[in-house]
Scaffold this motif. Structure first.
Motif: not given
Length: 204
Positions: A139-158
């Motif tokens: 992760i660098t500033k390239n990811e600034l503003g990326q949606d965390v529901l997108g296909n570059r960064i996301w989070v999966e449930p516990r």
DNA sequence: ATTGAGATTATT
DNA sequence: ATAATCTCAATC
């Protein structure tokens, strides 16, 4: 695997979001490579009334503007000219709150993370700080503003069980400038998890 | 236009 | 303890 949905991030209680992110899995798919880690250490930044927050006193600048947008978006900024720190913005537009990730436990793509970090062997220092985990995840500033529901960064449930007795609440790290707000218990980590951030400053 | 400090890390 | 290293924001 499922992604945490928008409503997870847009909840009004940033402290609850910070706690609920513990034990979840962050995934990045960058440079064609998947890397994942268990979130084990977070800090909440509570917006306009929090002296530690970049958005304290409703401060609006080019850097903080993203915090006033919708929840579930990545806020990445560089510190000391060297490190990129990752926050996930929470709450609804107009209310600038967010959660910073302080440490993760590496899960998948460990070889990629080692390479990005310039390390040969796996040890806690791979991802046990806010600047090291971003480097490992690519992760660098390239990811600034990326949606965390997108296909570059996301989070999966516990998928593991955590109750309140498994979560340690303490003070945030590296915010001595925040006066009394430096003593607020806005940092959370998974008890006894060795991957948590060591940190300097005022942590108890 | 200039300046000062920072949600840190790695090394001495 | 301190260097590394640079962007951003506040001040002049």
């Amino acid at each position: 695997m499922a992604k945490l949905n928008r409503s997870f991030y847009t909840r009004p209680d940033v402290l609850q979001v910070a706690k609920d992110l513990l034990g979840c899995k962050i995934v990045t798919k960058l440079q064609g490579k998947i890397t994942t880690g268990l979130i084990v250490d977070t800090e909440a930044y509570a917006g306009i009334n929090d002296r530690a927050s970049h958005a304290y006193n409703n401060k609006r600048t080019p850097r903080t503007e993203i915090m006033y947008g919708q929840g579930g978006v990545a806020y990445v900024y560089q510190i000391y000219g060297l490190h990129f720190l990752l926050n996930i913005i929470t709450n609804k537009p107009g209310i600038p709150q967010g959660v910073m990730l302080r440490a993760i436990q590496p899960l998948e793509g460990i070889d990629v993370m080692l390479e990005r970090r310039g390390k040969l062997r796996l040890d806690y220092s791979l991802t046990n700080g806010p600047g090291t985990l971003t480097k490992a995840l690519g992760i660098t500033k390239n990811e600034l503003g990326q949606d965390v529901l997108g296909n570059r960064i996301w989070v999966e449930p516990r998928e593991i069980v955590l109750d309140d007795s498994d979560i340690v609440e303490t003070t945030r790290v590296g915010i001595d400038y925040a006066g009394d707000d430096a003593y607020l218990p806005y940092r959370f980590y998974i008890k006894d998890n060795p991957w948590r951030s060591k940190g300097k400053g005022l942590s108890v």
